[in-house]
Design an enzyme around this catalytic site. Sequence first.
Site, PDB file in Angstrom:
ATOM      1  N   GLU A  75       0.811  -1.218   0.000  1.00 40.27           N
ATOM      2  CA  GLU A  75       0.000   0.000   0.000  1.00 40.27           C
ATOM      3  C   GLU A  75       0.852   1.280   0.000  1.00 40.27           C
ATOM      4  OE1 GLU A  75      -4.305  -0.510   1.731  1.00 40.27           O
ATOM      5  OE2 GLU A  75      -2.850  -0.804   3.329  1.00 40.27           O
ATOM      6  N   HIS A  94      -1.037   5.421   7.958  1.00 44.12           N
ATOM      7  CA  HIS A  94      -2.187   4.575   7.622  1.00 44.12           C
ATOM      8  C   HIS A  94      -2.222   3.414   8.604  1.00 44.12           C
ATOM      9  CE1 HIS A  94      -5.138   2.046   5.888  1.00 44.12           C
ATOM     10  NE2 HIS A  94      -4.264   1.120   5.489  1.00 44.12           N
ATOM     11  N   HIS A  96      -5.116   0.710  11.083  1.00 42.07           N
ATOM     12  CA  HIS A  96      -6.444   0.111  11.191  1.00 42.07           C
ATOM     13  C   HIS A  96      -6.962   0.314  12.618  1.00 42.07           C
ATOM     14  CE1 HIS A  96      -4.737  -2.739   7.893  1.00 42.07           C
ATOM     15  NE2 HIS A  96      -5.082  -1.552   7.396  1.00 42.07           N
ATOM     16  N   HIS A 159     -11.947  -0.278   6.385  1.00 43.82           N
ATOM     17  CA  HIS A 159     -10.532  -0.516   6.137  1.00 43.82           C
ATOM     18  C   HIS A 159      -9.669   0.116   7.215  1.00 43.82           C
ATOM     19  CE1 HIS A 159      -7.001  -0.235   2.985  1.00 43.82           C
ATOM     20  NE2 HIS A 159      -6.579  -0.559   4.191  1.00 43.82           N
TER      21      HIS A 159
END
Length: 229
Positions: A75, A94, A96, A159
Amino acid sequence: MADDLRALVATASQILAADGHGDLVWGHASARDPQGRGVWIKAAGWGLEEVTPERVHLVDESGDVLEGDGQRHSEYPIHTEILATRPDVGGVVHVHSPHAIALAATGQPLRPVSHAANFFVPPQVPVYTGTADLIMTPALGKEVAATLGDAKAVFLVNHGIVTVGPDLETATVTAVLLERACQQQLLTHGFGGWPVWSDPAESHSKRDHIYSDAALRQVWDYLVRGLGR
């Protein structure tokens, strides 16, 4: 400089893990390369709490590892495309984050029910719904960057979240604040009904009073100190 950036990414990763943003070996933070070569980001296969400077490498916009070792995260376009779109951004996170994922999945917007939420709202935190799959291509990275716009954060529905800042320190503190804001809203809603929240004028006032650049740096320093406790 490279050693400093590796150390910064490692510290940010460990802070995110300590604050509950870890998801086994997934999630990543990055810092812009000052020479414009790409992003310094952790290698794949390691949990956030396991990141050391030696496990951070330089990845360019094509996904090639220019310096360092290890498998590159799939990613990476989240990071490279946001940095290409936002010259004001020096760091991207980024992760979760569990409460942020849960709130976004409800379809409810983030409300300024707490100090943490007032850092973001108003305006509303943008929501990316193009896919809940991994952001593995430059095209998808561009979509996320477009949805983010000039905001501090974006929800990737089902996500995770992406947060940004002028540096990785700020982007990391922003991720911590967003998860806390979502947790506080869900906790309030758990007692029945939707909560009251600040009006826009009060939200802006609280933001000015609480979240100066100096205060955000103090939060970063506090989180760093916490790693040693």
